[in-house]
Design an enzyme around this catalytic site. Structure first.
Site, short mmCIF file in Angstrom:
data_model
loop_
_atom_site.label_atom_id
_atom_site.label_comp_id
_atom_site.label_asym_id
_atom_site.label_seq_id
_atom_site.Cartn_x
_atom_site.Cartn_y
_atom_site.Cartn_z
N CYS A 97 -8.43 5.87 6.22
CA CYS A 97 -7.57 5.11 5.31
C CYS A 97 -7.99 3.65 5.28
O CYS A 97 -8.05 2.99 6.33
CB CYS A 97 -6.11 5.22 5.74
SG CYS A 97 -5.00 4.31 4.65
N GLY A 211 -14.32 13.70 -1.74
CA GLY A 211 -14.70 12.57 -2.57
C GLY A 211 -15.41 12.97 -3.86
O GLY A 211 -16.49 13.55 -3.81
N GLY A 212 -14.80 12.69 -5.00
CA GLY A 212 -15.46 12.84 -6.28
C GLY A 212 -15.56 14.25 -6.82
O GLY A 212 -16.19 14.48 -7.85
#
Length: 371
Positions: A97, A211-212
């Site tokens: 985070c 991610g992505g």
């Protein structure tokens, strides 16, 4: 919303999330692994007499992962012990985070990637206080500490110093120079080659990619390229019907729920009206309905449905009355149709990944001994 996981068929897909969203997600997919939002160890310890509000969930949400954060070993130990009563299927330690409250003032989250010795110790403490598997979620680097070797050093030290054998890797580094968490999900470039380098250099460990990745077709592409698992967050929140609706059949080879959106909303209404006002003024109708606002993504009537929802939030006091007022905006053909064909996504996403891998990592034992 926080994590959903689509790992390997033998384990599942992963998705971070709050309780209302997880209820919706489980109505659509029976097999995806669901994550809680990150809860700090200090919150769990300080709220030990009010833990249901933070840790309780319905049995239908299994398999479910508790995601915790923190930088105090005593609190992490106590929080893990307190959480045992809730029978989560896994405990994940968040080292990814990038928010200023967490990585800045809090000095945990992704900032812990700069202190792998502590993370190893923390993971040992967490593991010692639970019987379920423990995992780490992290980025591929922090600020200028973003080389492949530095990432490997982190993985090597944490896995050598603790029982951790599974890492969830967000394939972007984090920038702690004042950009927002949302910008940290888009500005640092994706480096999937780092993730697949880890698969090559740490064959005894498990790695889930994050991610992505925007649809189930891309989840399959990542798995075909060798990923043990895939975590999907934003895509599963912003388009839950098309993303989660294909998980059971496409990823796990299991029958899908075959429920229509109308049937799912009927079940969700029963849940929603049962939890309204459970904690005084919370949750209210807006809180409970929030996960549904993307259920009709790109469908006819979606815009009108959201405008009606904005109006209904002002006076509806039950989920039933909210649906009666707003769902007229959605055509019956949308409400009653099954999930469509599996979205293909970008076939080329991992096509040439093996040609892009960084040089192999060479373990430097002295770094483990003297860091």
């Amino acid at each position: 919303m926080k994590p959903l996981k689509f790992p390997h068929r033998s384990h599942g897909d992963r998705l971070p999330s709050y309780n209302h969203y997880r209820t919706l997600a489980r109505l659509i997919s029976k097999h995806a692994w669901l994550y809680t939002e990150m809860i700090t160890a200090e919150t769990i310890v300080h709220q030990k007499d009010n833990l249901d509000r933070f840790l309780a969930y319905s049995p239908e949400q299994h398999p479910i992962v508790l995601q915790i954060g923190g930088s105090n070993l005593e609190s992490l130990a106590k929080a893990t012990e307190l959480a045992n009563e809730y029978h989560y299927d896994e405990i994940n330690f968040n080292c990814g985070c990038p928010s200023s409250k967490v990585a800045g003032h809090g000095c945990f989250g992704v900032r812990l990637m700069l202190d792998p010795m502590f993370v190893g110790e923390a993971m040992s403490v967490i593991a010692a206080n639970t019987d379920v598997p423990v995992t780490v979620k992290c980025r591929i680097g922090v600020d200028d500490h973003d080389s492949y070797n530095e990432l490997c050093d982190f993985i090597y030290k944490v896995s050598s110093l603790s029982p951790t054998r599974h890492f969830i890797i967000h394939s972007r580094k984090a920038l702690l120079n004042g950009i927002s968490p949302a910008e940290n999900r888009s500005i640092p470039p994706l480096k999937y080659e780092y993730f697949y380098g880890l698969l090559r250099d740490f064959p005894d460990l498990r790695f889930t990619i994050n991610g992505g990745i925007t649809c189930i077709g891309e989840v399959n592409a990542a798995i075909r390229a060798g990923a043990h698992g895939v975590m999907v967050g934003r895509a599963a929140y912003n388009n839950p019907w098309q993303t989660l609706g294909h998980v059971d059949s496409t990823i796990y080879g299991k029958p899908s729920s075959s429920l229509t959106r109308r049937q799912i909303l009927g079940k969700y209404q029963v849940y929603g009206d049962s939890v309204l006002g459970k904690y005084g003024q919370k949750p209210n109708v807006r809180d409970v309905v929030k996960p549904l606002l993307h259920l009709f993504y790109s469908e006819p009537g979606n815009g009108l449905w959201k405008r009606k929802a904005d109006t209904a939030f002002r006076h509806c006091t039950t989920i039933k009355s909210f649906f009666e007022e707003t769902l007229r905006a959605i055509p019956d053909s949308v409400l009653d149709s099954p999930v469509g064909e599996t979205p293909v996504g970008r076939d080329e996403l991992f096509a040439d990944i093996n040609s892009l891998l960084p040089p192999p990592y060479e373990v430097r034992e002295q770094e483990l001994l003297y860091a």
